[in-house]
Design a protein around this motif. Structure first.
Motif, short mmCIF file in Angstrom:
data_model
loop_
_atom_site.label_atom_id
_atom_site.label_comp_id
_atom_site.label_asym_id
_atom_site.label_seq_id
_atom_site.Cartn_x
_atom_site.Cartn_y
_atom_site.Cartn_z
N GLU A 1 0.82 -1.21 0.00
CA GLU A 1 0.00 0.00 0.00
C GLU A 1 0.86 1.26 0.00
O GLU A 1 0.66 2.17 -0.82
N ILE A 2 1.83 1.33 0.91
CA ILE A 2 2.66 2.54 1.03
C ILE A 2 3.49 2.77 -0.24
O ILE A 2 3.50 3.89 -0.76
N PRO A 3 4.22 1.77 -0.77
CA PRO A 3 4.97 2.02 -2.02
C PRO A 3 4.08 2.46 -3.17
O PRO A 3 4.47 3.34 -3.96
N PHE A 4 2.88 1.88 -3.28
CA PHE A 4 1.98 2.25 -4.37
C PHE A 4 1.57 3.72 -4.29
O PHE A 4 1.65 4.47 -5.27
N PHE A 5 1.14 4.15 -3.11
CA PHE A 5 0.69 5.53 -2.97
C PHE A 5 1.85 6.51 -3.02
O PHE A 5 1.67 7.66 -3.44
N ASN A 6 3.04 6.10 -2.61
CA ASN A 6 4.20 6.97 -2.78
C ASN A 6 4.45 7.28 -4.25
O ASN A 6 4.84 8.40 -4.62
N VAL A 7 4.21 6.29 -5.11
CA VAL A 7 4.44 6.48 -6.54
C VAL A 7 3.38 7.40 -7.14
O VAL A 7 3.68 8.41 -7.78
N ILE A 8 2.09 7.07 -6.95
CA ILE A 8 1.04 7.84 -7.64
C ILE A 8 0.87 9.23 -7.04
O ILE A 8 0.59 10.19 -7.78
N ASN A 9 1.05 9.39 -5.73
CA ASN A 9 0.90 10.72 -5.14
C ASN A 9 2.01 11.66 -5.56
O ASN A 9 1.84 12.89 -5.55
N ALA A 10 3.16 11.11 -5.93
CA ALA A 10 4.26 11.95 -6.41
C ALA A 10 3.89 12.64 -7.72
O ALA A 10 4.48 13.67 -8.07
N TYR A 11 2.93 12.10 -8.45
CA TYR A 11 2.51 12.68 -9.73
C TYR A 11 1.11 13.30 -9.63
O TYR A 11 0.47 13.54 -10.66
N SER A 12 0.60 13.56 -8.43
CA SER A 12 -0.77 14.04 -8.27
C SER A 12 -1.02 15.38 -8.95
O SER A 12 -2.15 15.65 -9.37
N SER A 13 0.00 16.22 -9.06
CA SER A 13 -0.19 17.51 -9.72
C SER A 13 -0.49 17.36 -11.21
O SER A 13 -0.98 18.31 -11.84
N ARG A 14 -0.21 16.17 -11.76
CA ARG A 14 -0.46 15.95 -13.19
C ARG A 14 -1.61 14.98 -13.45
O ARG A 14 -1.83 14.57 -14.57
N TRP A 15 -2.36 14.64 -12.39
CA TRP A 15 -3.53 13.81 -12.61
C TRP A 15 -4.53 14.59 -13.49
O TRP A 15 -4.99 15.66 -13.10
N GLY A 16 -4.85 14.03 -14.63
CA GLY A 16 -5.86 14.65 -15.48
C GLY A 16 -7.18 13.91 -15.40
O GLY A 16 -8.22 14.48 -15.11
N HIS A 17 -7.12 12.59 -15.64
CA HIS A 17 -8.26 11.69 -15.48
C HIS A 17 -7.84 10.60 -14.50
O HIS A 17 -6.89 9.86 -14.75
#
Length: 580
Positions: A241-257
């Motif tokens: 859980e923690i490694p997964f969210f570390n990856v996607i949250n690092a790119y949250s400023s570029r979430w489009g969809h």
């Protein structure tokens, strides 16, 4: 000490067994257990390593972590010192391995050179054009809506919403062709700006997370379109859980969809209000929880959010800025929750209510109907009562399209689609699916909607209720019938008629309706003598019916009339299947 004695005892047992076997087999294999030179086959070997030892020295040698027992021999092909011979053999193997590795590397370089000089794609087209071709090879990832509309009876399309297409082509296949293609693919951010990742196994998940990190690192600065889902066998607390969210949250400023379909336990790790999701335009939150739990807190700072699709959430815990929202998809909410969200969406254009729950969640109902001045499309789908009371709380003067899907009857006690009779509402498309509907209900529904251009009906057969599309209903849509004093022409602007259900009419009545509303060349519409206004031509008609004992087929005369209508430009299709 005991262990040492046991080891020595086992050693002597093995030695005695070997000599006994040598004595027993000496006549057959001509073995001299004393080490004489009586035969070229004068050795007995027990070994498991990959080499083929020819010298047995009566000691143990560890080779590749495997135990080998040697006995004395005087084979002419080996030196007197087998250990030195082994060292030389290993050095030779190492040298041959180095030579082989260099040859394989040279083969790869030669193949790459041939691809560069002789491949038409690489030799003629610049990398930018090849990258555009690659983009055409990757199908778009559509996150806005799944295939959620009811499937027609007899159809083979049974796809579910949000299902991941495992056959979807990815940039990884392009990069596996050759190094030149891989270099182009790896340096094209557009190929890596969208992905759908489905977690299936807890043991494989760490590798998927590593791939996810590498994938997103190649996306440059482009907005990201992502869908995440998992099977219920995944244990999200098992170190992933923690490694997964570390990856996607690092790119949250570029979430489009962003389409998120993981269990409720994962939602607290999503970004909070302190993180500005400046690029987020489409958000889909559909927790997959076998216990039916609801997520209790969603607090996104997404000022540009335009598309929202949520299910199994509490509206009170949904803290989002909805002022710019244009598309709304809500599933498994109470009626008062639907209205509470609509209050916050002044710019809403497209609304879809699914699986409306009985009861309420304590929200105060509006004292006056909500004015949704931009709403153009409204869909309601439910597995029982359609909850048309929702429509009494909505005013939508610009509504063009209304869809209603249900497995229950359309209640006569409810003002039939009150939304269709609202002032200044000019409904053009009406889709009714899986309804148990009587003819009088259908006529009452359609009479005030004179602006309707498309009518699509899918009805379910129920022996106790007459079918809605009958000869009488079709005659009401015939302007000639109105001229004869039988009442007003029903649906005077109708251009497209689609029907799925039992056949409760004659084909001759259908053909007569289409013939009466076939346009005369050069005129703006069908001119019927005695009828005041011109009626529209029915340009498209599709009938998908079930055949039973009361059904009739097209005869030769009706077939000829049908062909004549097609020559006049009318698209008319008929599909008849046997009733189950």
């Amino acid at each position: 000490m005991d262990d040492y004695l046991i080891c020595v005892g086992n050693y002597f047992r093995i030695w005695i067994w070997i000599h006994e076997q040598a004595d027993n087999l000496s006549s057959t294999f001509n073995i001299d257990p004393t080490g004489g030179k009586s035969s070229p086959a004068s050795y007995c070997t027990i070994f498991t390593d990959k080499a083929d030892p020819r010298s047995i020295s009566g000691s143990f040698v560890n080779s590749d972590s495997k135990l080998v027992l040697f006995m004395n021999t005087n084979d002419a092909g080996f030196s007197a010192d087998p250990r030195a011979e082994l060292i030389r053999a290993e050095e030779e193997v190492s040298h041959v391995g180095d030579v082989l590795a260099k040859l394989l590397e040279r083969v790869q370089l030669l193949k790459a050179r041939i691809n560069t000089t002789e491949s038409l794609i690489l030799h003629i087209l610049p990398p930018e054009i090849i990258a555009d071709i690659f983009l055409f090879c990757i199908p778009p990832l559509i996150l806005q809506e799944g295939s959620t509309e009811p499937v027609e009876e007899g159809s083979t399309d049974q796809r579910e919403e949000g299902s991941t297409d495992t056959s979807r082509f990815t940039p990884l296949e392009l990069g596996s062709v050759c190094s030149s293609w891989r270099k182009i693919a790896w340096s094209t951010p557009s190929l890596w700006s969208s992905l759908a990742l489905h977690f299936t196994n807890t043991h494989v998940a760490p590798l998927q997370i590593l791939l996810l990190e590498q994938w997103l690192s190649r996306s440059g600065s482009l907005p990201l379109s992502m869908r995440f889902s998992s099977s219920r066998e995944i244990h999200w607390k098992a170190g992933i859980e923690i490694p997964f969210f570390n990856v996607i949250n690092a790119y949250s400023s570029r979430w489009g969809h962003f389409d998120f379909r993981l269990p409720c336990s994962c939602y607290p790790r999503l970004p909070g209000p302190d993180t500005v999701l400046s690029s987020l335009q489409l958000l889909c939150l559909k927790p997959d929880d076998p216990d039916g739990n609801r997520v209790r807190n969603i607090n996104f700072n997404a000022p540009q959010l335009q598309h929202l699709s949520v299910s199994r959430l509490y509206v009170k815990s949904l803290k989002l800025t909805l002022a710019a929202l244009t598309h709304l998809d809500l599933e498994s909410f109470y009626p008062d929750e639907f209205l509470a969200i609509l209050r916050q969406t002044p710019q809403i254009v497209d609304v879809w209510f699914k699986r409306i729950l009985d009861g309420d969640d304590g929200h105060e109902l509006p004292k006056a109907p909500l004015l949704l001045s931009s709403l153009k499309k409204l869909r309601i789908s439910n597995d029982h009562d359609i909850h048309l009371s929702l429509l009494d709380n909505i005013i939508a003067p610009q509504l063009d399209e209304f869809h209603c899907y249900t497995t229950g009857p359309l209640a006569t006690s409810t003002p039939t689609l009150a939304i269709s009779s609202m002032e200044a509402c000019s409904l053009k498309i009406l889709v009714l699916k899986r309804l148990v509907l009587r003819e009088e209900q259908l006529v009452e529904l359609l009479q005030p909607i004179t602006s309707l251009t498309t009518l699509s009906l899918t009805v379910r057969k129920k022996n106790s209720i007459p079918q809605p599309v009958t000869d009488h209903f079709l005659q009401l849509c015939n302007p000639t019938h109105a001229v004869l004093g039988q009442g007003n022409c029903l649906l005077p602007r109708l251009e497209s008629l689609i029907y799925h259900g039992p056949q409760s009419f004659k084909w001759s009545t259908v053909l007569h309706l289409l013939e009466s509303r076939t346009v005369i060349p050069g005129s703006p519409g069908v001119q019927v003598q005695g009828f005041g206004d011109a009626v529209s031509t029915i340009e498209f008609a599709a009938f998908n019916t079930t055949h039973d004992a009361s059904s009739t087929n097209l005869d030769l005369d009706e077939t000829a009339r049908l062909l004549k209508l097609k020559d006049s430009g009318v698209q008319f299709t008929v599909k008849v299947r046997e009733a189950r």
